[in-house]
Enzyme design. Structure first.
Site, PDB file in Angstrom:
ATOM      1  N   ASP A 166       7.840 -29.098 -29.691  1.00 34.91           N
ATOM      2  CA  ASP A 166       9.250 -29.356 -30.016  1.00 34.91           C
ATOM      3  C   ASP A 166      10.013 -29.962 -28.845  1.00 34.91           C
ATOM      4  OD1 ASP A 166       8.966 -28.324 -32.551  1.00 34.91           O
ATOM      5  OD2 ASP A 166       9.723 -26.328 -32.020  1.00 34.91           O
TER       6      ASP A 166
ATOM      7  N   ARG B 152      16.941 -14.716 -23.627  1.00 32.85           N
ATOM      8  CA  ARG B 152      17.766 -15.877 -24.002  1.00 32.85           C
ATOM      9  C   ARG B 152      19.036 -16.061 -23.180  1.00 32.85           C
ATOM     10  NH1 ARG B 152      13.782 -18.707 -25.618  1.00 32.85           N
ATOM     11  NH2 ARG B 152      12.771 -17.973 -27.517  1.00 32.85           N
TER      12      ARG B 152
ATOM     13  N   ASP C 199      17.661 -17.397 -32.024  1.00 30.47           N
ATOM     14  CA  ASP C 199      17.687 -17.898 -30.654  1.00 30.47           C
ATOM     15  C   ASP C 199      18.770 -18.940 -30.414  1.00 30.47           C
ATOM     16  OD1 ASP C 199      15.752 -16.202 -29.678  1.00 30.47           O
ATOM     17  OD2 ASP C 199      14.115 -17.487 -30.349  1.00 30.47           O
TER      18      ASP C 199
ATOM     19  N   SER D 215       4.036 -19.816 -34.456  1.00 29.21           N
ATOM     20  CA  SER D 215       5.065 -20.046 -33.449  1.00 29.21           C
ATOM     21  C   SER D 215       5.088 -18.805 -32.561  1.00 29.21           C
ATOM     22  CB  SER D 215       6.408 -20.247 -34.147  1.00 29.21           C
ATOM     23  OG  SER D 215       7.440 -19.959 -33.234  1.00 29.21           O
TER      24      SER D 215
HETATM   25  N1  ARG Z   1      12.198 -12.423 -34.126  1.00 24.35           N
HETATM   26  C1  ARG Z   1      12.333 -12.397 -32.713  1.00 24.35           C
HETATM   27  C2  ARG Z   1      13.773 -12.445 -32.313  1.00 24.35           C
HETATM   28  O1  ARG Z   1      14.589 -12.954 -33.039  1.00 24.35           O
HETATM   29  C3  ARG Z   1      11.522 -13.462 -32.019  1.00 24.35           C
HETATM   30  C4  ARG Z   1      11.944 -14.879 -32.263  1.00 24.35           C
HETATM   31  C5  ARG Z   1      11.024 -15.935 -31.699  1.00 24.35           C
HETATM   32  N2  ARG Z   1       9.735 -15.837 -32.296  1.00 24.35           N
HETATM   33  C6  ARG Z   1       8.738 -16.718 -32.226  1.00 24.35           C
HETATM   34  N3  ARG Z   1       7.595 -16.390 -32.737  1.00 24.35           N
HETATM   35  N4  ARG Z   1       8.885 -17.885 -31.671  1.00 24.35           N
HETATM   36  O2  ARG Z   1      14.115 -11.989 -31.253  1.00 24.35           O
END
Ligand code: ARG
Length: 420
Positions: free
Chosen positions: A20, A100, A129, A180
């Site tokens: 990405d 984050r 995110d 992912s």
């Molecule tokens: N569900 C988790 C969160 O919102 C992880 C998000 C990212 N997950 C990923 N497999 N890229 O904190």
């Protein structure tokens, strides 16, 4: 770090080295006619980040930054999460979510110091995110404009691969995964592919930090964790910075299959999603911390704190790390940790972590009161008055529903059978 201002418009991209954000470098340049600087924030992802940083330059970035933020992540974010026993919906130790705001902070400072007009990220428009990064950016520097290529261009993975091939964009050597994933010191998240069907059992291939089931040792391992004022400071008496301690525990607990979490969770944006996690260190440390708190904190404090903990977890999950409520919540949580000093021993065995003993000089657990053996200092006769007083408000409140007849009949039948 001294950064010269950049002439012309610039976008500072939070970059991971994956598909990405590799494609995003080119896309931002074409679409917005600006130069792109990339930033990888090292929060403990077990990947070759230097290779990714170099590749950003080959793919057209004018500057490429690699920021080692592992200790800052551990000491400013994971530490607060431990004190708050942070678990979203009782299951997820918030590993991705906690990193984050720090990533946002790093790109904001680089953008501000370079005089960039834009910051950019590779989050989709359906996840948490994007919210976490943009709320943090807003809190820190609302003057920065956000570019979100993945959200804006609406390409799928196949389109991106074709776009990369057409423009000679270099991608990671390894085959792009079917899932992912996201990782840092506090855990690894895996979603997508066949896991989107919540009834499908996660295949062993998704796990990288927890050994595969058939390799789990037949003998239990034990770890003893020393805590000071709510934070783990040593493993087996060996003092370690929190970042190192997490790495070690990820390894030790992961070898016993500890830390796998399969969770259908509720995203802030209203969508349910099925996510799998590997969080060996987080699972062990949080259990140990909670057990130690049980030994040293009063019932009233534990009860009230658990309510505040829920708020802490929700704020982290929803992206409100930088907010007035969060500051007050953290101040309260920290104020409860003064006496959380001592140690917990944890047994690791076939996917389970179980606290097998706790010890502290600050313990408020008194054997002289709880014992059923000699040495009892508790006056049992006092309980009569206690029950009399707390029982006053409930005296007789259920008499109208009380019916004693049926149980009596059965008792009689049984007596007859016995006699026969
Ligand atoms: N569900 C988790 C969160 O919102 C992880 C998000 C990212 N997950 C990923 N497999 N890229 O904190």
């Amino acid at each position: 770090m001294k950064l010269a201002h950049f002439d012309g418009d610039l976008a500072v991209l939070a970059y991971s080295g994956g598909l990405d954000t590799s494609v995003a470098i080119n896309w931002i340049k074409e679409k917005y006619a600006v130069e792109v600087a990339t930033v990888i924030v090292d929060v403990g992802q077990a990947e070759d980040l230097q290779e990714a940083a170099d590749r950003a330059l080959e793919n057209g970035a004018v500057r490429s930054f690699l920021v080692d933020a592992r200790d800052e992540f551990a000491d400013r974010f994971i530490a607060e999460a431990i004190k708050a026993n942070a678990m979203y919906e009782g299951r997820y130790p918030l590993s991705t979510a906690l990193a984050r705001p720090l990533i946002a902070q790093k790109i904001a400072s680089i953008a501000t110091r370079l005089g960039a007009k834009y910051v950019a990220h590779g989050c989709t428009g359906k996840g948490n995110d994007q919210v976490r990064i943009e709320l943090a950016l807003k809190a820190l520097n609302p003057a920065l404009s956000v570019i979100a290529p993945i959200r804006e261009w609406n390409m799928n993975r196949d389109d991106e691969v074709a776009y990369a091939a057409a423009r000679g964009i270099k991608l990671r050597k390894s085959q792009p995964s079917r899932y992912s994933t996201d990782e840092n010191l506090w855990g690894r998240s895996i979603e997508g592919g066949d896991l989107e069907d919540a009834s499908v059992e996660p295949p062993e291939e998704i796990y990288q930090w927890t050994s595969h089931m058939e390799k789990w040792p037949d003998k239990a391992s034990y770890v003893t964790i020393q805590f000071e004022h709510g934070l783990p400071v040593a493993l087996e008496g060996r003092r370690l910075p929190l970042s190192q301690l997490a790495i070690e525990l990820n390894r030790i607990a992961g070898a016993n299959g500890v830390g796998r979490i399969d969770h259908v969770e509720d995203r802030f944006v209203g969508i349910k999603s099925r996510e799998n996690y590997e969080c060996p260190a987080a699972v062990v440390i949080l259990q140990a911390h909670r057990a130690l708190e049980g030994l040293v904190l009063s019932r009233e404090l534990l009860q009230f704190k658990s309510f505040v903990e829920g708020k802490f977890s929700e704020l982290v999950y929803n992206g409100f790390w930088f907010s007035d409520l969060m500051e007050s919540v953290r101040t309260f949580v920290s104020s409860t940790q003064e006496n959380v000093t001592g140690e917990a021993r944890v047994r690791l065995y076939k996917g389970y972590a179980t606290v097998s003993g706790v010890k502290s000089d600050r313990s408020v657990y008194r054997t002289s009161l709880s014992t059923y053996s000699r040495g009892d200092s508790f006056d049992q006769r006092a309980a009569e008055g206690f029950i009399y007083i707390v029982g006053l408000p409930v005296s007789g409140v259920a008499s109208s529903e009380f019916d004693a007849s049926d149980v009596q009949e059965r008792t009689v039948e049984r007596k007859i059978q016995k006699a026969a």
